[in-house]
Enzyme design. Sequence first.
Site, PDB file in Angstrom:
ATOM      1  NE  ARG A 225      -9.602  -0.712  -4.770  1.00 57.34           N
ATOM      2  CZ  ARG A 225      -9.003  -1.907  -4.756  1.00 57.34           C
ATOM      3  NH1 ARG A 225      -8.606  -2.460  -3.623  1.00 57.34           N
ATOM      4  NH2 ARG A 225      -8.765  -2.545  -5.887  1.00 57.34           N
ATOM      5  CG  HIS A 273      -3.568  -1.617  -1.503  1.00 56.53           C
ATOM      6  ND1 HIS A 273      -4.366  -0.721  -2.172  1.00 56.53           N
ATOM      7  CD2 HIS A 273      -4.017  -2.854  -1.883  1.00 56.53           C
ATOM      8  CE1 HIS A 273      -5.244  -1.372  -2.918  1.00 56.53           C
ATOM      9  NE2 HIS A 273      -5.042  -2.685  -2.758  1.00 56.53           N
TER      10      HIS A 273
END
Length: 310
Positions: A225, A273
């Site tokens: 993340r 992502h």
Amino acid sequence: MAIALVCPGRTTHLWIDLLKAQDPSLQVDVWPDLVPGRLYEMAITWNHPPGSLAAIPGLKCVSSLGAGVDHIMFDETFPEGIPVTRIVDAGLATEMAEYVTLMTLVFKRELFSHLERQRARIWRKDAATKQDRVLAVGVMGVGEMGSAIIRSLTALEIPVVGWSRTTRHPQLSRSYAGPNEFRDFLGATNILVCALPLYRETEGILCRETFYSLPHGSYVINVGRGRHLIEEDLLSALDDGQVAHAALDVFRTEPLPEEHPFWSHPHILLTTHIAAITRPENVARQLVENYHRVCANEPLLNTVDRSRGY
Ligand code: NDP
Ligand code: OXD
């Protein structure tokens, strides 16, 4: 009896169709258009607005639409005692393994310098490449994602070491665990991969101290993340060559703002992502299975340990 889909900004038609294909009697409503008076036993969520889950009537379980649950766990209004589940899917792990293997090979085979040579029309064939200098790929997190990465790299005979909170990975000859072994792990790797879940203990783990515990000129791949990474620390480690290149798939702010320095940094390869994407056709079954289980008061699949944080 119903499911609430709380995934703002995502297209939900396909999800609804595939959930209903598993059980045509299912009632699936999309937040914020929930039906007044209807009870929602389950919410399926990705990046919900904080506070929105707490307001859903009848909630008995919340499932993340992905492997990570940080978006749920960081919502301080999310009621304690409601079980959280996540996606565990072989297809997701395979995509992740592909992505990290790709980036490892980009660094190991020095693709950046070959592209520079191509642009400058320079024909050179030096035998000594950095691939002889790969100590090992160091995988932080040896769970679903980390294990698939380890299998993929090991199949290519690339040396791998792993680090986790407690697990010593059975396939690795060198596997490290816990904060006391972190330094030794970092010293043994020059391609560092973050495949950790984000929670209190792992936030900011990709920081100056971590980068300077790696051998000079190492590589960093972040698929965990964005909040694992202290962005300024990476930029300064890149400036002085402590980190040679970084591949980043996840960011503190997504979408990454247009003016962000990462976009144009010559030593950063970034993706949006997409390292591994949850495919509705692969996971609708496990979501509906959990819905049936929650309605029947049975133990759920792929539950998160809320006290542990992941
Ligand atoms: P798992 O829960 O299966 O594995 C987590 C691993 O991290 C475990 O090995 C665990 O150790 C380790 N870990 C947790 N806390 C610590 C700590 N404090 N110190 C060291 N190790 C720790 O998760 P997944 O592998 O399924 O997913 C990991 C993350 O990958 C997700 O949370 C998500 O953020 C990210 N992800 C990103 C995607 C992308 O497209 N970029 C796609 C999918 C996931 P132990 O084994 O001891 O429990
Ligand atoms: C996930 C992700 O957690 O897509 O599944 O990042």
